[in-house]
Design an enzyme around this catalytic site. Structure first.
Site, mmCIF file in Angstrom:
data_model
loop_
_atom_site.group_PDB
_atom_site.id
_atom_site.type_symbol
_atom_site.label_atom_id
_atom_site.label_comp_id
_atom_site.label_asym_id
_atom_site.label_seq_id
_atom_site.Cartn_x
_atom_site.Cartn_y
_atom_site.Cartn_z
ATOM 1 N N GLU A 8 0.856 -1.193 0.000
ATOM 2 C CA GLU A 8 0.000 0.000 0.000
ATOM 3 C C GLU A 8 0.888 1.238 0.000
ATOM 4 O O GLU A 8 1.741 1.406 0.875
ATOM 5 C CB GLU A 8 -0.918 -0.039 1.235
ATOM 6 C CG GLU A 8 -1.631 1.260 1.556
ATOM 7 C CD GLU A 8 -2.493 1.806 0.423
ATOM 8 O OE1 GLU A 8 -3.317 1.057 -0.117
ATOM 9 O OE2 GLU A 8 -2.322 2.999 0.061
ATOM 10 N N HIS A 31 -32.000 -9.450 23.511
ATOM 11 C CA HIS A 31 -30.870 -10.083 24.198
ATOM 12 C C HIS A 31 -30.978 -11.589 24.033
ATOM 13 O O HIS A 31 -32.070 -12.124 24.189
ATOM 14 C CB HIS A 31 -30.890 -9.719 25.677
ATOM 15 C CG HIS A 31 -29.834 -10.429 26.459
ATOM 16 N ND1 HIS A 31 -28.502 -10.049 26.410
ATOM 17 C CD2 HIS A 31 -29.902 -11.517 27.279
ATOM 18 C CE1 HIS A 31 -27.794 -10.862 27.185
ATOM 19 N NE2 HIS A 31 -28.618 -11.774 27.714
HETATM 20 P P1 NAD Z 1 -9.553 1.666 -3.256
HETATM 21 O O1 NAD Z 1 -9.601 3.069 -3.689
HETATM 22 O O2 NAD Z 1 -10.451 1.208 -2.143
HETATM 23 O O3 NAD Z 1 -8.035 1.298 -2.790
HETATM 24 C C1 NAD Z 1 -6.928 1.423 -3.648
HETATM 25 C C2 NAD Z 1 -5.649 1.517 -2.811
HETATM 26 O O4 NAD Z 1 -4.532 1.357 -3.677
HETATM 27 C C3 NAD Z 1 -5.496 2.867 -2.131
HETATM 28 O O5 NAD Z 1 -5.318 2.671 -0.741
HETATM 29 C C4 NAD Z 1 -4.238 3.467 -2.803
HETATM 30 O O6 NAD Z 1 -3.459 4.237 -1.919
HETATM 31 C C5 NAD Z 1 -3.481 2.218 -3.234
HETATM 32 N N1 NAD Z 1 -2.540 2.423 -4.352
HETATM 33 C C6 NAD Z 1 -2.753 3.124 -5.502
HETATM 34 N N2 NAD Z 1 -1.644 3.065 -6.307
HETATM 35 C C7 NAD Z 1 -0.714 2.305 -5.656
HETATM 36 C C8 NAD Z 1 0.636 1.866 -5.967
HETATM 37 N N3 NAD Z 1 1.246 2.168 -7.121
HETATM 38 N N4 NAD Z 1 1.288 1.104 -5.055
HETATM 39 C C9 NAD Z 1 0.697 0.762 -3.890
HETATM 40 N N5 NAD Z 1 -0.582 1.161 -3.545
HETATM 41 C C10 NAD Z 1 -1.275 1.912 -4.425
HETATM 42 O O7 NAD Z 1 -9.764 0.806 -4.573
HETATM 43 P P2 NAD Z 1 -10.180 -0.712 -4.816
HETATM 44 O O8 NAD Z 1 -9.910 -1.556 -3.619
HETATM 45 O O9 NAD Z 1 -9.538 -1.073 -6.120
HETATM 46 O O10 NAD Z 1 -11.740 -0.627 -5.008
HETATM 47 C C11 NAD Z 1 -12.277 0.122 -6.103
HETATM 48 C C12 NAD Z 1 -13.638 0.670 -5.804
HETATM 49 O O11 NAD Z 1 -14.585 -0.380 -5.700
HETATM 50 C C13 NAD Z 1 -13.671 1.453 -4.527
HETATM 51 O O12 NAD Z 1 -14.033 2.770 -4.856
HETATM 52 C C14 NAD Z 1 -14.730 0.793 -3.687
HETATM 53 O O13 NAD Z 1 -15.648 1.745 -3.221
HETATM 54 C C15 NAD Z 1 -15.440 -0.179 -4.612
HETATM 55 N N6 NAD Z 1 -15.651 -1.448 -3.902
HETATM 56 C C16 NAD Z 1 -16.427 -1.464 -2.789
HETATM 57 C C17 NAD Z 1 -16.593 -2.638 -2.091
HETATM 58 C C18 NAD Z 1 -17.418 -2.650 -0.851
HETATM 59 O O14 NAD Z 1 -18.215 -1.743 -0.675
HETATM 60 N N7 NAD Z 1 -17.249 -3.612 0.034
HETATM 61 C C19 NAD Z 1 -15.944 -3.794 -2.492
HETATM 62 C C20 NAD Z 1 -15.154 -3.738 -3.622
HETATM 63 C C21 NAD Z 1 -15.020 -2.553 -4.314
#
Ligand code: NAD
Length: 474
Positions: free
Chosen positions: A211, A451
């Protein structure tokens, strides 16, 4: 003469199909154009959510949780089994069956609501005409009084780590592995990285998550992020923060990943690499220049607070517009727009959209964090309560985590709810309802909770806002 509708929805994902069904329910002659083709080569409505997102990931999260419990938790209950084994093919087959059930379900709902379904890629032309390009390249044009764009989002691809879905995977590839990789690398400790990293970790993979940011789960409550990080480390997820990936090279049957952290350049070698660095609006080739609809600087369709594009009769909803990329945000927008078109008072309250991460423990929140309130200078008080003191959680052997309620210091109105622990994906709904009705912590504290249930953690946290939790010394 082009077929004429009251409403054409471009995109049959959650935002689009909710918009189409609501429009049809309101008596509007509705069509939906969607390009998604399933494994059988036939139309597969439901978009990312049903085909390769929310539903299939939850299917695998559940399968992997059962296996993990069998391996690690059942012994505490006095249950043992001889030589447990995983059959990934069966697991993935079950997931595919669930996907088919739900995508087929949307098609049935379209039939029942007399929605005309077109298979192909839709493009908005001027005067609310929509050009459809079928998978065989054939083109036709239909038109409507209103067009709702709901084309969703696609995974962001890193230029140095192109998806091949054999070694370098997007979310869809990571749901379709035919065996457990010995080593799985994940770029991004966001929602997808944590959920799919958890799936393969529970099935036995060594998982390293890289990350770039220094803080874990930066948008979550800090106490929630701390507990979640502690539990994930216990589960064996190796989460490296401040690790910015710059290169991924396929070498033989493995991927060599280069990243830099505080110590300088580092390398890891993994069998598969999941890239989960976010998603971007899917708006390529969607809008003709003379349609009048504009994209913003991030390629999203520009809309106002009512999802109106500024062009008469053209709307856009879901992941392809501003705001959280969450299925439920998108489908509430879709339904609200259908209602506005029908002359009703459609509306989405963006202040109470719940966030859920389906890890173990689950993470959920709604409303403001303490950090946001501090920044805005809003006076607040908090009450939190640990699952370790909740009888039901102890009986379930799932005691990690807590519920925190944040209320305004003077009015007691609930401003935020933050949870990590068992079943919080469901518990958050109670806080959302309370917030939607402008409830106070006192309101929650005075509601009778059954409960023994996990919901007592919400009750006790609400009591704790005024330092009167019963099973805690506050
Ligand atoms: P995210 O935005 O949640 O996380 C991406 C992460 O990658 C960030 O923390 C960022 O800092 C990191 N990152 C970016 N470039 C990087 C690099 N070169 N090296 C290391 N780290 C890097 O994106 P996601 O997990 O791909 O999800 C995408 C979207 O899908 C999100 O907007 C989310 O809302 C949606 N989603 C939601 C759910 C849920 O509601 N449970 C589940 C899956 C996806």
């Amino acid at each position: 003469m082009a077929d004429q509708f009251d409403v054409i929805v471009i995109g049959g994902g959650p935002a689009g199909y909710h918009a189409a069904i609501r429009a049809a329910q309101l008596g509007l002659k509705t069509a939906c154009v969607d390009a998604w083709v399933g494994r059988d080569g036939k139309a597969a409505l439901g978009g990312t959510c049903l085909n390769v997102g929310c539903i299939p990931s939850k299917a695998l999260l559940d399968s992997s949780k059962q296996f993990h419990n069998l391996m690690h938790s059942f012994k505490d209950h006095g249950i043992s089994a001889a030589s447990p084994a995983i059959d990934v093919k069966t697991m993935v087959g079950r997931k595919n069956k669930i996907v088919k059930q739900f995508t087929g379900g949307v098609a049935m709902l379209f039939n029942a609501n007399k929605i005309a379904s077109y298979l192909g890629k839709g493009k908005l032309l001027k005067d609310r005409q929509v050009e459809i390009t079928a998978p065989d390249g054939a083109k036709q044009t239909i038109a409507a009084t209103n067009v709702i764009i709901a084309t969703g989002s696609i995974p962001i691809e890193l230029p140095f780590a192109k998806f091949d879905n054999t070694f370098i995977l997007d979310n869809a590839g990571a749901l379709d592995l035919d065996g457990v990789p010995k080593k799985l690398g994940v770029i991004g400790a966001g929602v997808i990285g944590l959920e799919l990293g958890s799936v393969w970790r529970r099935l036995g993979a060594e998982v390293t998550i890289l990350e770039a940011l220094p803080d874990f789960l930066g948008t979550a409550d800090r106490d929630v992020a701390k507990i979640a990080a502690r539990e994930f480390v216990k589960q064996g997820l190796d989460i490296k923060l401040g690790a910015k990936v710059s290169k991924a090279e396929i070498k033989g049957n493995a991927v060599e990943v280069t990243y830099s952290d505080a110590k300088g350049e580092q390398k890891i070698v993994v069998d598969k690499l999941l890239v989960a660095v976010g998603r971007r609006a899917f708006t390529k080739d969607l809008i003709a220049d003379d349609s009048g609809v504009k994209l913003d600087e991030r390629g999203r369709v520009s809309v106002d607070e009512h999802c109106w594009t500024g062009v008469d009769g053209v709307w856009a909803v879901g992941d392809c517009v501003r705001g959280a990329m969450l299925a439920h945000k998108g489908f509430e927008e879709g339904m609200a727009v259908a209602e506005l078109i029908a002359g009703k008072a459609g509306h989405v309250n963006y202040d109470t959209i719940p966030w859920v991460i389906y890890t173990e423990p689950e993470i959920a929140w709604a409303g403001k964090t303490e950090e946001e309130l501090k920044k805005d200078g809003v006076p607040y008080k908090t009450g939190s309560f640990p699952f370790a003191a909740i009888g039901r959680a102890v009986a379930m052997n799932e005691t990690a985590g807590f519920v925190k309620i944040i209320a305004h210091a003077e009015t007691d109105r609930i401003l935020g709810a933050h949870m990590v622990g068992p079943g919080v994906s469901e518990l958050i709904a109670e806080a959302v309802v309370a917030m939607e009705f402008h409830g106070s912590a006192e309101d929650l504290a005075r509601i009778v909770h059954a409960h023994p249930t996990l919901s007592e953690a919400v009750h006790e946290a609400a009591l704790a806002v005024d330092k009167r939790a019963i099973h805690k010394t506050n």
